[in-house]
Scaffold this motif. Structure first.
Motif, PDB file in Angstrom:
ATOM      1  N   GLU A  24      48.784  50.596  42.175  1.00  0.00           N
ATOM      2  CA  GLU A  24      48.192  50.171  40.908  1.00  0.00           C
ATOM      3  C   GLU A  24      47.380  48.891  41.070  1.00  0.00           C
ATOM      4  O   GLU A  24      46.222  48.813  40.644  1.00  0.00           O
ATOM      5  N   ASP A  29      42.179  46.268  41.358  1.00  0.00           N
ATOM      6  CA  ASP A  29      41.217  45.295  41.887  1.00  0.00           C
ATOM      7  C   ASP A  29      39.944  45.998  42.326  1.00  0.00           C
ATOM      8  O   ASP A  29      38.834  45.527  42.068  1.00  0.00           O
TER       9      ASP A  29
ATOM     10  N   TYR B  27      44.454  36.478  40.688  1.00  0.00           N
ATOM     11  CA  TYR B  27      44.772  37.710  41.427  1.00  0.00           C
ATOM     12  C   TYR B  27      43.655  37.968  42.411  1.00  0.00           C
ATOM     13  O   TYR B  27      42.737  37.157  42.555  1.00  0.00           O
ATOM     14  N   GLY B  28      43.726  39.062  43.087  1.00  0.00           N
ATOM     15  CA  GLY B  28      42.825  39.374  44.185  1.00  0.00           C
ATOM     16  C   GLY B  28      41.370  39.086  43.894  1.00  0.00           C
ATOM     17  O   GLY B  28      40.695  38.334  44.613  1.00  0.00           O
ATOM     18  N   VAL B  29      40.900  39.649  42.806  1.00  0.00           N
ATOM     19  CA  VAL B  29      39.459  39.549  42.529  1.00  0.00           C
ATOM     20  C   VAL B  29      39.039  38.118  42.225  1.00  0.00           C
ATOM     21  O   VAL B  29      38.001  37.640  42.699  1.00  0.00           O
ATOM     22  N   ILE B  45      38.352  42.353  50.049  1.00  0.00           N
ATOM     23  CA  ILE B  45      39.468  42.299  49.097  1.00  0.00           C
ATOM     24  C   ILE B  45      40.796  42.599  49.778  1.00  0.00           C
ATOM     25  O   ILE B  45      41.838  42.012  49.443  1.00  0.00           O
ATOM     26  N   HIS B  49      44.281  40.439  49.698  1.00  0.00           N
ATOM     27  CA  HIS B  49      45.577  41.008  49.320  1.00  0.00           C
ATOM     28  C   HIS B  49      46.624  40.707  50.369  1.00  0.00           C
ATOM     29  O   HIS B  49      47.744  40.297  50.065  1.00  0.00           O
ATOM     30  N   LYS B  70      40.517  47.391  30.538  1.00  0.00           N
ATOM     31  CA  LYS B  70      39.833  48.674  30.519  1.00  0.00           C
ATOM     32  C   LYS B  70      38.992  48.866  31.770  1.00  0.00           C
ATOM     33  O   LYS B  70      38.892  49.984  32.273  1.00  0.00           O
ATOM     34  N   THR B  71      38.431  47.771  32.243  1.00  0.00           N
ATOM     35  CA  THR B  71      37.605  47.900  33.433  1.00  0.00           C
ATOM     36  C   THR B  71      38.403  48.446  34.599  1.00  0.00           C
ATOM     37  O   THR B  71      37.920  49.175  35.426  1.00  0.00           O
ATOM     38  N   ARG B  72      39.683  48.011  34.598  1.00  0.00           N
ATOM     39  CA  ARG B  72      40.537  48.444  35.694  1.00  0.00           C
ATOM     40  C   ARG B  72      41.124  49.830  35.416  1.00  0.00           C
ATOM     41  O   ARG B  72      41.990  50.284  36.127  1.00  0.00           O
ATOM     42  N   GLY B  74      42.950  50.638  32.948  1.00  0.00           N
ATOM     43  CA  GLY B  74      44.316  50.534  32.446  1.00  0.00           C
ATOM     44  C   GLY B  74      45.316  50.096  33.480  1.00  0.00           C
ATOM     45  O   GLY B  74      46.511  50.079  33.221  1.00  0.00           O
ATOM     46  N   ARG B  75      44.869  49.744  34.655  1.00  0.00           N
ATOM     47  CA  ARG B  75      45.808  49.354  35.706  1.00  0.00           C
ATOM     48  C   ARG B  75      46.107  47.868  35.605  1.00  0.00           C
ATOM     49  O   ARG B  75      45.254  47.048  35.315  1.00  0.00           O
ATOM     50  N   ARG B  76      47.300  47.533  35.888  1.00  0.00           N
ATOM     51  CA  ARG B  76      47.716  46.139  35.750  1.00  0.00           C
ATOM     52  C   ARG B  76      47.415  45.371  37.022  1.00  0.00           C
ATOM     53  O   ARG B  76      47.200  45.951  38.076  1.00  0.00           O
ATOM     54  N   ARG B  78      48.392  42.081  39.750  1.00  0.00           N
ATOM     55  CA  ARG B  78      49.501  41.278  40.244  1.00  0.00           C
ATOM     56  C   ARG B  78      49.030  39.835  40.191  1.00  0.00           C
ATOM     57  O   ARG B  78      48.117  39.431  40.910  1.00  0.00           O
TER      58      ARG B  78
END
Lengths: 870, 112
Positions: A24, A29, B27-29, B45, B49, B70-72, B74-76, B78
């Motif tokens: 996920e 990302d 986070y990563g980005v 990337i 990580h 939404k861009t992702r 719907g993914r959360r 870390r």
């Protein structure tokens, strides 16, 4: 929004290799970056970079791992097991009914399968059974064709010598309960064959001691394992001596394993052929001859050659009589299903009934399965809301399936031992109460084992399929929306099956009532003679003087009303003799049953005369007393007035009549055989020194019976100490002739219980299912103001529809099946209206009780419980 | 995985600095963006990580799941945060570098 997502195939690759717990965040990302690049650099570049990033993410630390998951899996199984257990405890009745119902159905289906396999593999025990054929005789005499299972002694050997395709032969004669003496012990219940030396070589009986040359020498006997134990206990039987009959001393030359139950050859001992002098007569049909043909031989060819060869012996066989003889061959494995021949020692079974059994097995299994599924479905339906919510929150279908599997496994682990126990008990019951023997080797038969496994797999698979269908996402969504009341196709199928079960039960109930009726009819029917309070003693000695003094002594005893003697007793194998009877065109020869008896016979049995009178009491034994015939004989001979007609006979080999005389009386038909057969013509004449009475009929007063038996026995032992005292009551013997019918009755009684049980299960399960499905409806109705009784009837109404359908199907079948069975009897009951109404009432009662339980439950529900979730 | 002593790799240092600095979601980005913004380096990337994970393993960062957009799809994400140990480590490393740097003759940077 689709254009703004990265290429699906790259995504797929990522989700394929990536560890789910990291997927996920990594993918998120990547998506974010993709969106940026899409805006700044355009699609092509974004895609390319996405691919690059995905490839770069293909690192060891990101890839899916197996090992940590394994520990989870074990834990998951244990968890599912605990859940299943808890689930079962929560719904105890449902669980109990499910497992019990399934076990009963499965074990019964398996028992029936074992029985079917037992029957279909009759005589397959012998390794070369495909090449073994029994010779039988087809005799045509005066336009009457009779098919005998016996053949002339020499025919087997003669055929083998003449036809090269026949490799070997064997033959034996059957001795009816001969007497064995062992020291001071007497045994008289052992089936014995007198067999020639090839018997053990062609057939596949396993030798436990001795070798297969055992029957080659005279005065040798071969015992089965059980008989050896009966005679000699645990001592070695080999080499011991047994005394047989009138002074024969037989040495035990071999011991064989007990022959299997599914074989038409039932014997306890084999005595070697050469022990006795056999007159190699062609003119008598006395022996059972069997042929062993070569392995690749065409049977039709052999049959043709046999017919040709028999032509050579034909005159030897029928030299005295005006008839023809044909030799027929039938394969040993087909004997069990073929027609019953005269003097046939094989137990016969109707092949159609075996096929019917197979149909019953399938029906039984499907029924049990459907019940099981219905009940499972009911439980599930109650918790479907909970399940669907779980599903939405991410409960994986895989894990759910695991739970189902473990639940099924747990139920099976209870069902299997139950099935084994029921099966074992069923086998025992069949042997003791229904004299149906299923050979234990059948239990190892591949067909049976694979059927059993097939059943189990089907249960497993159908359970899974059923529940898997329910956990599909589409289903769950509909469930959440509350839109799944009657589930269309699935339920109609089940309704049909329940109706089927019900009609099955109705048929069973109706048939049982008919069978009971018929048995009452049998017991009360006018047999033409009175068989109450008559005991019959069997005399083995042919000494006429001894018999006479025996009868005299008994006549003196207290409580004896009448004593008579006869050559006939119900159940013995009848032989027909040739007589010459007077017709308009001179004396004609006929094969007729005959009986010789003493003067008092008719009075003892209270047989009435239609014309003429019995043998005069004050006449001395002589040849001039004449003949008595029965009504059937008079009709068969075409005599309106039988008295005065001339009869000569019985005719011996040289066409000499034993006596010649006139008919002095015609008796009303009396039925010594069962009501299965029409009464046959019979000629009766007075006994004398040559035609003696082996059976003594003693009519007693009802009070003195117990003491009388001891006195008679004492008298017997005084005269014949070396013979066993064998006696029976005539009415018991008569009823025992109906043994096969009683077995059928027992089978039907068991079948009735089982089918009612299954119907109850079926109705209960469907009722439970409907109850849960329509609970919302019931709740609303109650709120709107329906009385509990109205709800109760509403619930029952469904089942009344079933009942109607079931009756429609059942009644024609009842008529057809009962007709088929009653046709077996020459004299039988006639069906009336009550035969149809009673089963219907019974079925209604069943429905009231089983469905009523659910009906009451649903009528008493608290609408709040149902509706509060809306 | 045991850390081989107290050394901090170059990328590790950069990432640690980014996490320490960024105030919004880390986070990563965002780390990648910040590093690019500050150094002009375009780090892949996946490398980011990896480093973030390593730093977490060493105990310098903590993480939590949160914030789907939404861009992702719907993914959360870390989200990472500096621990006390991480802060100490950072200060320790930078101080050490500064020490060494001070001893270089004729440097033009003003060190405070």
């Amino acid at each position: 929004m689709k254009e703004n997502s990265p290429p699906k195939w790259i995504d797929w690759f990522l989700s394929w290799y990536c560890n789910p717990s990291l997927l996920e965040e990594i993918q998120g990302d990547l998506y974010e970056l993709y969106a940026e690049r899409l805006e700044k650099e355009g699609r092509w570049s974004a895609d390319l970079k996405y691919l690059w990033d995905t490839l770069r993410c293909f690192r060891w630390s990101n890839i899916k791992r197996k090992s940590p998951l394994l520990n989870n899996r074990q834990g998951l199984w244990r968890l599912s097991f605990t859940l299943a257990l808890r689930h079962a405890q929560k719904n105890k009745t449902g669980f109990l009914i499910k497992t019990l119902g399934l076990s009963i159905c499965l074990s019964f289906a398996l028992l029936l399968t074992a029985f079917v396999v037992n029957e279909l593999t009759f005589d397959h025990f012998h390794v070369n059974h495909k090449q073994i054929y029994r010779v039988s005789s087809r005799v045509t005499f005066e336009n009457q064709v009779t098919h005998y299972a016996v053949t002339p002694f020499p025919i087997g050997a003669a055929l083998k010598d003449a036809i090269p395709e026949i490799e070997n032969y064997f033959r034996f004669t059957y001795e009816e309960k001969p007497i064995y003496y062992l020291g001071d012990k007497i045994f008289y219940d052992e089936a014995t064959f007198i067999a020639d030396s090839n018997f053990l070589k062609v057939l596949s009986y396993r030798l436990l001691a001795g070798n297969d040359q055992a029957l080659s020498e005279p005065d040798k006997i071969v015992l089965t394992e059980s008989l050896a134990r009966k005679f000699f206990g645990n001592n070695n039987a080999l080499g011991q001596v047994v005394e047989y009959g009138e002074g024969f001393e037989l040495e035990v030359a071999a011991i064989i394993e007990d022959p299997p139950a599914n074989s038409h050859l039932r014997f306890d001992a084999l005595i070697s052929w050469d022990t006795f002098d056999h007159y190699d007569e062609w003119a008598n049909l006395n022996a059972y001859n069997y042929l062993l043909v070569g392995p690749e031989v065409s049977v039709t060819q052999v049959k043709d050659k046999v017919s040709a060869e028999v032509g050579n012996f034909h005159d030897l066989i029928v030299r005295e009589y005006n008839g023809t003889f044909e030799a027929m061959l039938e394969n040993i494995a087909e004997i069990h299903f073929s027609q019953n021949l005269e003097e046939d020692i094989a137990e016969k079974r109707n092949k159609r009934s075996v096929l019917l059994l197979i149909a019953a097995i399938v029906l039984l299994f499907i029924t049990g399965l459907i019940n099981y599924l219905n009940l499972t479905l009911t439980e599930l339906t109650g918790s479907i809301k909970k399940m669907s919510i779980l599903g939405v929150f991410g409960g994986l279908a895989k894990d759910h399936r695991k739970m189902l599997t473990s639940e099924t496994a747990m139920i099976l682990s209870i069902v299997l031992p139950l099935v084994a126990w029921f099966g074992y008990y069923g086998l025992w019951f069949a042997e003791t109460h229904m004299s149906t023997y299923i050979d234990r080797s059948v239990l190892m038969n591949p067909i049976l084992v694979s059927t059993g496994i097939g059943f189990l797999l089907l249960v497993f698979a159908s359970n899974h399929l059923n529940l898997w269908m329910l956990s599909g996402p589409g289903y769950l969504i509909r469930a959440l929306k509350g839109r799944f009341n009657t589930m269309g196709k699935g339920i109609s199928l089940r309704k049909v099956l329940v109706a089927g079960q019900m009609s099955f039960s109705i048929i069973m109930i109706a048939l049982i009532i008919i069978i009971v009726d018929q048995f009452n009819f049998i017991e009360n029917a006018d047999k033409g003679f009175d068989n109450k309070d008559i005991m019959v003693v069997k005399l083995r000695s042919p000494n006429p003087a001894g018999m006479e003094s025996f009868s005299q002594a008994i006549r003196q005893m207290d409580g004896v009303v009448q004593v008579a003697g006869s050559s006939y007793f119900p159940g013995i194998i009848e032989t027909k003799y040739v007589f010459q009877i007077e017709t308009e065109s001179g004396m004609k020869q006929q094969l007729i049953s005959m009986m010789n008896c003493s003067v008092e016979y008719f009075k003892t049995l209270n047989i009435q005369f239609d014309q003429g009178h019995g043998f005069y009491e004050n006449r001395v034994l002589g040849h001039e007393d004449g003949f008595i015939i029965n009504e059937a004989a008079a009709k068969a001979f075409g005599w309106e007035k039988g008295v005065g007609k001339i009869i000569n006979g019985p005719l011996s080999g040289q066409n000499e009549a034993y006596q010649s005389g006139k008919v002095i009386g015609v008796v009303k038909d009396f039925n010594f055989a069962t009501l299965h057969e029409t009464i046959e013509p019979m000629i009766i004449f007075l006994s004398d020194d040559n035609w003696t009475n082996p059976f003594i009929y003693i009519k007693t007063s009802p009070i003195h019976q117990a003491d009388l038996i001891t006195w008679v026995e004492k008298e017997f032992k005084t005269l014949w100490p070396q013979y066993p005292f064998e006696w029976e009551y005539l009415d018991t013997k008569y009823l025992s002739l109906y043994k096969k019918d009683y077995e059928l009755k027992s089978i039907f009684e068991v079948g009735l219980v089982i089918s009612i049980l299954i119907s109850c299960l079926g109705i209960f399960s469907i009722s439970a299912l409907l109850g849960t499905l329509r609970s919302k409806e019931m709740g609303i109705r109650k709120v709107v103001g329906a009385a509990p009784s109205q709800l109760f009837f509403l619930h029952l109404k469904n089942f009344l529809q079933f009942l109607m359908m079931a009756m429609l199907v059942a009644y024609p079948l009842v008529w057809y099946l009962s007709d088929q069975w009653l046709q077996n009897f020459a004299y039988h009951v006639v069906l009336n209206g009550w035969n149809y109404i009673m089963p219907g009432i019974f079925a209604l009662l069943i429905i009231l009780i089983t469905a009523g339980y659910q009906g009451i439950k649903s009528a008493m529900i608290n609408p709040i419980d149902i509706l509060e979730h809306e | 995985m045991n850390t081989k002593g107290v050394y901090l790799g170059e990328l590790e240092e950069l990432v640690l600095l980014s996490v320490a600095t960024l105030s919004e979601d880390v986070y990563g980005v965002t780390v990648k963006r910040y590093i690019f913004q500050e150094t002009g380096r375009s780090v892949n990337i996946s490398a980011i990580h990896e480093v973030l994970k390593r730093l977490q393993r060493k105990g310098y960062l903590t993480s939590r799941i949160g914030g789907a957009t939404k861009t992702r799809g719907g993914r959360r994400k870390r989200l990472f945060e500096l621990t006390a140990a991480g802060r100490n480590k950072l200060e320790q490393v930078i101080t050490m570098k500064m020490q060494m740097y001070k001893q270089v003759p004729n440097i033009s940077i003003k060190l405070t």
